[in-house]
Scaffold this active site. Structure first.
Site, PDB file in Angstrom:
ATOM      1  N   TYR A 114      90.078  74.750 119.928  1.00 34.48           N
ATOM      2  CA  TYR A 114      90.483  75.291 118.643  1.00 34.48           C
ATOM      3  C   TYR A 114      89.456  76.285 118.100  1.00 34.48           C
ATOM      4  O   TYR A 114      88.350  76.419 118.636  1.00 34.48           O
ATOM      5  CB  TYR A 114      90.697  74.165 117.644  1.00 34.48           C
ATOM      6  CG  TYR A 114      89.491  73.278 117.457  1.00 34.48           C
ATOM      7  CD1 TYR A 114      88.388  73.711 116.735  1.00 34.48           C
ATOM      8  CD2 TYR A 114      89.448  72.002 118.002  1.00 34.48           C
ATOM      9  CE1 TYR A 114      87.276  72.921 116.547  1.00 34.48           C
ATOM     10  CE2 TYR A 114      88.330  71.184 117.820  1.00 34.48           C
ATOM     11  CZ  TYR A 114      87.257  71.646 117.092  1.00 34.48           C
ATOM     12  OH  TYR A 114      86.149  70.862 116.912  1.00 34.48           O
ATOM     13  N   SER A 134      79.545  69.174 115.256  1.00 36.40           N
ATOM     14  CA  SER A 134      80.215  69.075 116.540  1.00 36.40           C
ATOM     15  C   SER A 134      81.720  69.209 116.363  1.00 36.40           C
ATOM     16  O   SER A 134      82.239  69.158 115.242  1.00 36.40           O
ATOM     17  CB  SER A 134      79.909  67.722 117.202  1.00 36.40           C
ATOM     18  OG  SER A 134      80.628  66.674 116.569  1.00 36.40           O
ATOM     19  N   LYS A 135      82.418  69.337 117.473  1.00 36.73           N
ATOM     20  CA  LYS A 135      83.870  69.504 117.430  1.00 36.73           C
ATOM     21  C   LYS A 135      84.565  68.261 116.870  1.00 36.73           C
ATOM     22  O   LYS A 135      85.704  68.338 116.414  1.00 36.73           O
ATOM     23  CB  LYS A 135      84.404  69.800 118.827  1.00 36.73           C
ATOM     24  CG  LYS A 135      83.974  71.160 119.367  1.00 36.73           C
ATOM     25  CD  LYS A 135      84.579  71.414 120.741  1.00 36.73           C
ATOM     26  CE  LYS A 135      84.203  72.808 121.242  1.00 36.73           C
ATOM     27  NZ  LYS A 135      84.786  73.106 122.571  1.00 36.73           N
ATOM     28  N   ARG A 136      83.878  67.126 116.920  1.00 39.84           N
ATOM     29  CA  ARG A 136      84.493  65.880 116.454  1.00 39.84           C
ATOM     30  C   ARG A 136      84.349  65.671 114.954  1.00 39.84           C
ATOM     31  O   ARG A 136      84.993  64.783 114.387  1.00 39.84           O
ATOM     32  CB  ARG A 136      83.873  64.692 117.190  1.00 39.84           C
ATOM     33  CG  ARG A 136      84.139  64.694 118.688  1.00 39.84           C
ATOM     34  CD  ARG A 136      83.479  63.502 119.366  1.00 39.84           C
ATOM     35  NE  ARG A 136      82.035  63.539 119.213  1.00 39.84           N
ATOM     36  CZ  ARG A 136      81.229  64.234 120.013  1.00 39.84           C
ATOM     37  NH1 ARG A 136      81.731  64.949 120.992  1.00 39.84           N
ATOM     38  NH2 ARG A 136      79.915  64.212 119.824  1.00 39.84           N
TER      39      ARG A 136
END
Length: 448
Positions: A17, A212-214
């Site tokens: 994304y 982070s992506k999380r």
């Protein structure tokens, strides 16, 4: 330093994304290009065939458009430097690679990898934000520019594309500073003038950790799904590493454009605060005129796979007027619409807990409902008339009116918080209001 017309680029890899860090980089490039009357190039760095996906590229393009970032050259636009996907530019890379080989700048390892002969220098990078930055390359190993399978490394194709696309300025995160040293070596070896560099501070979580992506809020898609306004998100992202140098926080892109200068850029890492972003979105929602708010809210509701109560009701617009001052994003419609449209919405544990210690509550509420029922229906059933009825009930019971408002809220909505209560009862009308109030009281859900 180049005096050519400004040309900048945003070069994402379509492996996931659009991250807020990438979105901010794209936004800063866009602002600089527009302020300077220059060109923004969108370049897709898709050489990692194993990880790149069409869905990821679509998400990136959609996220940029949602934020209001348009590009002058690139996918779906074309331009004089096409193709704009690195996966389609192999012949160009071969040509530049041969230049390095012919000039003696490369050597081949036993495994077939090709390395670039570093001049082992100390590079002084005149950065537009960080000033002169020393990059010591004297002890660094020679970088690989071509893998044994024939594919090229990011650093090489990145430099070739910047040369070919005539990029004059590179605006990117300061985590690329070390890479910039490698890139300058390649520019010089290819006989090209490096672009002007501006490395912007990183975005960290509120606790100082790397985002982070999380992490919640890391993806631009999160804000689209939550029902944020793109103008608010763009405004917030601009403040992560840039400042108007005054006390303002709410600024439109049009207001930011003339103020977007290097001297207004920060030097410290920016901390991302999702609560602050939500607050900013609430400010933008509050400024919307009623038709615009209604249109956007209904559009968000219609995109849901599971309809919320009231979505198809002719009374929805009236409910939205009650909800507008209370929400930070359209996602919060999911909290408010059930309590307005469902007579049998369950009573929350929070509300039940706050009423549990109130002795004689049912008797007091019975008195309150008698006074409310004494208010005429139709146009006479107004918030002001209801307030007078609450005051009269309080006087009869010998308590303050405020002591009755919370129990009345729970009786009416099942919740401890929500829209302004008396205007909500006015919106419901007398028949619906009394039916709901009496049913909850008789059902014993909040008082024995």
């Amino acid at each position: 330093m180049s005096t050519s017309p400004v040309r900048v680029r945003f070069a994402p890899s379509p492996t996931g994304y659009l991250h807020v860090g990438g979105a901010r980089t794209a936004l800063f490039n866009w602002l600089f290009a527009r302020r300077e009357g220059g060109t923004l190039v969108l370049r897709v760095e898709d050489t990692d065939a194993a990880r790149n996906t069409a869905a990821a590229q679509a998400a990136i393009v959609d996220g940029l458009r949602w934020l209001g970032i348009d590009w002058d050259e690139g996918p779906e636009k074309g331009g004089p430097h096409a193709p704009y996907h690195q996966s389609q530019r192999g012949e160009i890379y071969e040509r530049y690679f041969q230049k390095l080989v012919d000039a003696g700048h490369t050597y081949v390892e036993e495994n077939g990898a090709v390395r670039f002969r570093s001049p082992k220098e100390i590079i002084i990078l005149p950065d537009k934000i960080g000033g002169d930055i020393k990059i010591d390359r004297t002890e660094e190993p020679d970088m690989t520019i071509r893998r044994p399978d024939g594919s090229f490394i990011f650093h090489f194709v990145n430099v070739v594309d910047d040369i070919e696309m005539e990029i004059t300025h590179v605006i990117r995160g300061e985590d690329h500073i070390y890479n910039t040293g490698k890139h300058i070596e390649l520019f010089r070896a290819l006989g090209a003038e490096p672009p002007v560099y501006a490395h912007i501070p990183l975005i960290l979580n509120a606790d100082g950790s790397k985002m982070s992506k999380r992490d919640q809020g890391a993806a631009v898609g999160y804000y689209q799904e939550e029902g944020y306004l793109p103008e608010a998100v763009a405004n917030y992202l601009c403040l992560l590493g840039w400042s108007p140098k005054d006390d303002r926080e709410i600024l439109t892109v049009e207001e930011i454009l003339p103020l977007f200068r290097w001297e207004n850029m920060g030097h410290s890492n920016a901390k991302f605060d999702l609560e602050k972003c939500g607050w900013m979105n609430a400010q933008y929602l509050a400024k919307l005129d009623t038709p615009s708010f209604d249109h956007l809210a209904i559009a968000w509701l219609l995109r849901r796979t599971e309809p919320l109560p009231g979505t198809d009701s002719p009374e929805l617009v009236g409910a939205l007027a009650l909800i507008k001052p209370k929400i930070k994003s359209f996602r919060e419609l999911a909290e408010h619409l059930p309590m307005l449209f469902l007579d049998d919405a369950p009573v929350s544990e929070e509300a039940r807990g706050k009423l549990a210690t109130q002795a004689g509550l049912k008797d007091r509420l019975t008195v309150l409902l008698r006074h409310l029922d004494g208010v005429e229906g139709g146009t006479a059933w107004t918030a002001a008339a209801l307030q007078a009825a609450v005051a009269a009930a309080a006087a009869e019971l010998g308590v303050k009116p405020g002591a009755l408002m919370f129990p009345l809220r729970v009786l009416a909505t099942g919740q401890a918080h929500g829209v302004d209560l008396l205007p909500a009862l006015e919106w419901l009308g007398k028949t619906a209001s009394m039916r709901r109030l009496q049913a909850r009281l008789d059902g014993g859900q909040i008082a024995g």
